[in-house]
Enzyme design. Structure first.
Site, PDB file in Angstrom:
ATOM      1  N   GLY A 235     133.579 113.210  44.948  1.00  0.00           N
ATOM      2  CA  GLY A 235     133.471 114.560  45.416  1.00  0.00           C
ATOM      3  C   GLY A 235     134.719 115.674  45.168  1.00  0.00           C
ATOM      4  O   GLY A 235     134.562 116.682  45.380  1.00  0.00           O
ATOM      5  N   GLU A 269     135.507 106.761  44.791  1.00  0.00           N
ATOM      6  CA  GLU A 269     134.761 106.448  43.452  1.00  0.00           C
ATOM      7  C   GLU A 269     134.397 108.035  43.156  1.00  0.00           C
ATOM      8  O   GLU A 269     133.175 108.388  43.031  1.00  0.00           O
ATOM      9  CB  GLU A 269     133.539 105.749  43.899  1.00  0.00           C
ATOM     10  CG  GLU A 269     132.708 106.221  44.978  1.00  0.00           C
ATOM     11  CD  GLU A 269     131.395 105.475  45.418  1.00  0.00           C
ATOM     12  OE1 GLU A 269     131.587 104.111  45.073  1.00  0.00           O
ATOM     13  OE2 GLU A 269     130.559 105.907  46.087  1.00  0.00           O
ATOM     14  N   GLY A 271     133.429 110.916  40.093  1.00  0.00           N
ATOM     15  CA  GLY A 271     132.833 110.873  38.980  1.00  0.00           C
ATOM     16  C   GLY A 271     133.252 111.984  38.259  1.00  0.00           C
ATOM     17  O   GLY A 271     134.121 112.014  37.175  1.00  0.00           O
ATOM     18  N   ARG A 272     132.759 113.296  38.670  1.00  0.00           N
ATOM     19  CA  ARG A 272     132.955 114.453  38.097  1.00  0.00           C
ATOM     20  C   ARG A 272     134.375 114.764  37.659  1.00  0.00           C
ATOM     21  O   ARG A 272     134.740 115.189  36.534  1.00  0.00           O
ATOM     22  CB  ARG A 272     132.393 115.597  39.046  1.00  0.00           C
ATOM     23  CG  ARG A 272     132.795 117.119  38.361  1.00  0.00           C
ATOM     24  CD  ARG A 272     132.316 118.275  39.670  1.00  0.00           C
ATOM     25  NE  ARG A 272     131.400 117.675  40.178  1.00  0.00           N
ATOM     26  CZ  ARG A 272     130.163 117.969  39.798  1.00  0.00           C
ATOM     27  NH1 ARG A 272     129.839 118.740  38.972  1.00  0.00           N
ATOM     28  NH2 ARG A 272     129.144 117.656  40.846  1.00  0.00           N
ATOM     29  N   CYS A 347     112.450 126.861  23.492  1.00  0.00           N
ATOM     30  CA  CYS A 347     111.479 128.200  23.576  1.00  0.00           C
ATOM     31  C   CYS A 347     111.123 128.558  25.251  1.00  0.00           C
ATOM     32  O   CYS A 347     110.137 128.402  25.422  1.00  0.00           O
ATOM     33  CB  CYS A 347     110.159 127.990  22.870  1.00  0.00           C
ATOM     34  SG  CYS A 347     110.549 127.823  21.271  1.00  0.00           S
ATOM     35  N   TYR A 376     128.380 115.043  34.055  1.00  0.00           N
ATOM     36  CA  TYR A 376     126.998 115.739  34.356  1.00  0.00           C
ATOM     37  C   TYR A 376     126.652 116.780  33.294  1.00  0.00           C
ATOM     38  O   TYR A 376     126.043 117.819  33.897  1.00  0.00           O
ATOM     39  CB  TYR A 376     127.067 116.561  35.857  1.00  0.00           C
ATOM     40  CG  TYR A 376     127.372 115.523  37.059  1.00  0.00           C
ATOM     41  CD1 TYR A 376     126.479 114.367  37.418  1.00  0.00           C
ATOM     42  CD2 TYR A 376     128.576 115.522  37.609  1.00  0.00           C
ATOM     43  CE1 TYR A 376     126.788 113.554  38.337  1.00  0.00           C
ATOM     44  CE2 TYR A 376     128.935 114.682  38.470  1.00  0.00           C
ATOM     45  CZ  TYR A 376     128.306 113.727  38.762  1.00  0.00           C
ATOM     46  OH  TYR A 376     128.796 113.045  39.824  1.00  0.00           O
TER      47      TYR A 376
HETATM   48  C1  LIG Z   1     127.219 111.014  42.624  1.00  0.00           C
HETATM   49  C2  LIG Z   1     128.151 110.073  43.674  1.00  0.00           C
HETATM   50  C3  LIG Z   1     129.446 109.820  43.442  1.00  0.00           C
HETATM   51  C4  LIG Z   1     130.473 110.603  42.491  1.00  0.00           C
HETATM   52  O1  LIG Z   1     130.372 111.827  42.895  1.00  0.00           O
HETATM   53  P1  LIG Z   1     131.241 112.866  42.272  1.00  0.00           P
HETATM   54  O2  LIG Z   1     131.005 114.398  43.072  1.00  0.00           O
HETATM   55  O3  LIG Z   1     131.128 113.146  40.929  1.00  0.00           O
HETATM   56  O4  LIG Z   1     132.761 112.802  42.408  1.00  0.00           O
HETATM   57  C5  LIG Z   1     129.981 108.773  43.995  1.00  0.00           C
HETATM   58  N1  LIG Z   1     129.327 108.111  45.119  1.00  0.00           N
HETATM   59  C6  LIG Z   1     128.294 107.913  44.919  1.00  0.00           C
HETATM   60  C7  LIG Z   1     127.254 107.425  46.106  1.00  0.00           C
HETATM   61  C8  LIG Z   1     127.588 109.373  44.318  1.00  0.00           C
HETATM   62  O5  LIG Z   1     126.189 109.365  44.617  1.00  0.00           O
END
Ligand SMILES: *Cc1c(COP(=O)(O)O)cnc(C)c1O
Length: 398
Positions: A235, A269, A271-272, A347, A376
């Site tokens: 997050g 954990e 991601g972004r 298009c 993403y």
């Molecule tokens: C998508 C997700 C993440 C990563 O979230 P980010 O906003 O990209 O950091 C981590 N844990 C779970 C369970 C997710 O669904």
């Protein structure tokens, strides 16, 4: 037409190595460039903000390019996966620690996870039963993903404290733990509390982590779970249109004040945040035209490669990389000192990456580069709509 607001912020400078890689691509240029060095530096910066002993995992869904996942896997402590495909990808990279979440795990996926010793984030009571069956008597460590009654955090994608399909409603947690006790294969070791995506307030994030730990300790004590693991999810946010930052110093300061319960592994954990700044999406201008008073730059590319701005309804900042070569015998179209709508090759009028992007000079044959595209981007896009060729995928710093 879409109601994408104008691009307020011009793009940042594109690193020379990225420009060089782009200019080496076949024309018309259309590519994602990822930089392994940038991935490594971001992981190091995040790790420095986390308390010692914290487990730093990478949420694969933000970018599942095998080279990106492998590059990250060398620096993080493990991978968070949310499908059988990602589970396989994690196994292929040889990640030692893998955790598996997601609200729709199939029996086959659960069996595969059990076979590889993956820690499973269980999201419902029914999933507990199906996992116990898939385990076939083998012991399985599980963390219960809980949608807490009140654990809101600001961000663009809230997942707890509100009705969502994710996790076990806190109101039924006692029932879930009682059920897990009846299923001898399952050994609950803690909680998974991913709450939000794209939160930019690092101080609030630290407070959320502190609260998640307090809550977990209290819940584990009340429910008789020997607490070993608290996963507070991802997050960490990225400001795509402005210059706000998720402040890692503020995160470190906030987390330094938190007392970790003994014997508990705290896991993050993201991601972004780990991948966004390490990726650039680039596409060559194929045409420039003016219709009904607006300039349009039409790219060899678009939202089928980089859907994020269309999905979220914002203008993604872009930088013009000039390409001097012009192979045609006729005049090269160009626009100077204007606002340009940057659109793709699809298009549909929704194929818009940026509206009213200010350019000092833009020519057909120049390349538009979109930074902060590493998370993403390609992964959430509908690649096969209109059947255009895929972009080149370039991984620098390997
Ligand atoms: C998508 C997700 C993440 C990563 O979230 P980010 O906003 O990209 O950091 C981590 N844990 C779970 C369970 C997710 O669904």
């Amino acid at each position: 037409m879409t109601d994408v607001p104008p691009a307020a912020v011009p793009g940042a400078a594109v690193p020379p190595a990225v420009v060089e890689a782009l200019l080496a691509q076949p024309r018309p240029v259309c590519a994602y460039v990822y930089d392994a060095g940038a991935l490594r530096r971001t992981v190091a910066a995040v790790r420095a903000a986390l308390p010692p002993g914290t487990l730093l995992l990478y949420a694969v869904k933000a970018n599942g390019h095998p080279g990106v996942v492998a590059a990250l896997a060398r620096h993080v402590d493990g991978l968070e996966v949310a499908s059988g495909g990602e589970l396989q990808l994690a196994a292929d990279t040889g990640a030692s620690t893998v955790v598996f979440g997601g609200p729709a795990k199939t029996d086959a996926e659960l069996s595969a996870a059990v076979a590889t010793g993956t820690l499973i984030h269980v999201e419902s009571l029914l999933e507990l039963r199906r996992l116990a069956l898939a385990a076939g008597g083998r012991p399985v460590r599980v963390a219960l993903r809980v949608n807490r009654a009140d654990a809101g955090l600001a961000g663009t994608h809230r997942m707890t404290g509100v009705p969502t399909p994710f996790g076990i409603d806190e109101a039924t947690l006692d029932e879930a733990v009682a059920l897990a006790r009846e299923l001898p294969a399952l050994r609950p070791v803690g909680f998974h509390l991913h709450a939000v995506s794209n939160n930019l307030d690092a101080g609030a994030h630290a407070a959320y982590v502190a609260d998640a730990l307090d809550w977990s300790v209290a819940a584990a004590r009340r429910l008789g779970i020997p607490l070993e693991y608290v996963n507070v999810g991802g997050g960490f946010g990225v400001d795509y249109t402005g210059d706000e930052r998720f402040d890692l110093d503020a995160l470190r300061t906030g987390l330094a004040a938190v007392t970790l319960p003994p014997a508990v592994t705290l896991a993050f954990e993201p991601g972004r945040f780990l991948v966004a700044a390490a990726g650039w999406y680039a596409a060559e201008v194929l045409d420039l035209k003016r219709t009904h008073g607006r300039w349009f730059a039409v790219l060899r590319g678009g939202t089928h490669h980089f859907r994020l701005p269309a999905a979220w309804g914002y203008s993604h900042p872009a930088t013009v990389v000039p390409v001097d070569d012009w192979p045609y015998p006729f005049v090269r179209p160009e626009v100077r000192d204007a606002g340009v709508d940057v659109v793709g090759e699809l298009c549909t009028p929704r194929d818009v990456l940026a509206r009213d992007l200010p350019v000092t000079r833009l020519r057909v044959g120049d390349v538009m580069v979109f930074g902060n595209a590493g998370g993403y981007g390609w992964d959430i896009s509908h690649h096969d709509f209109l059947r255009h060729p895929y972009p080149q995928m370039v991984l620098l710093g390997q």
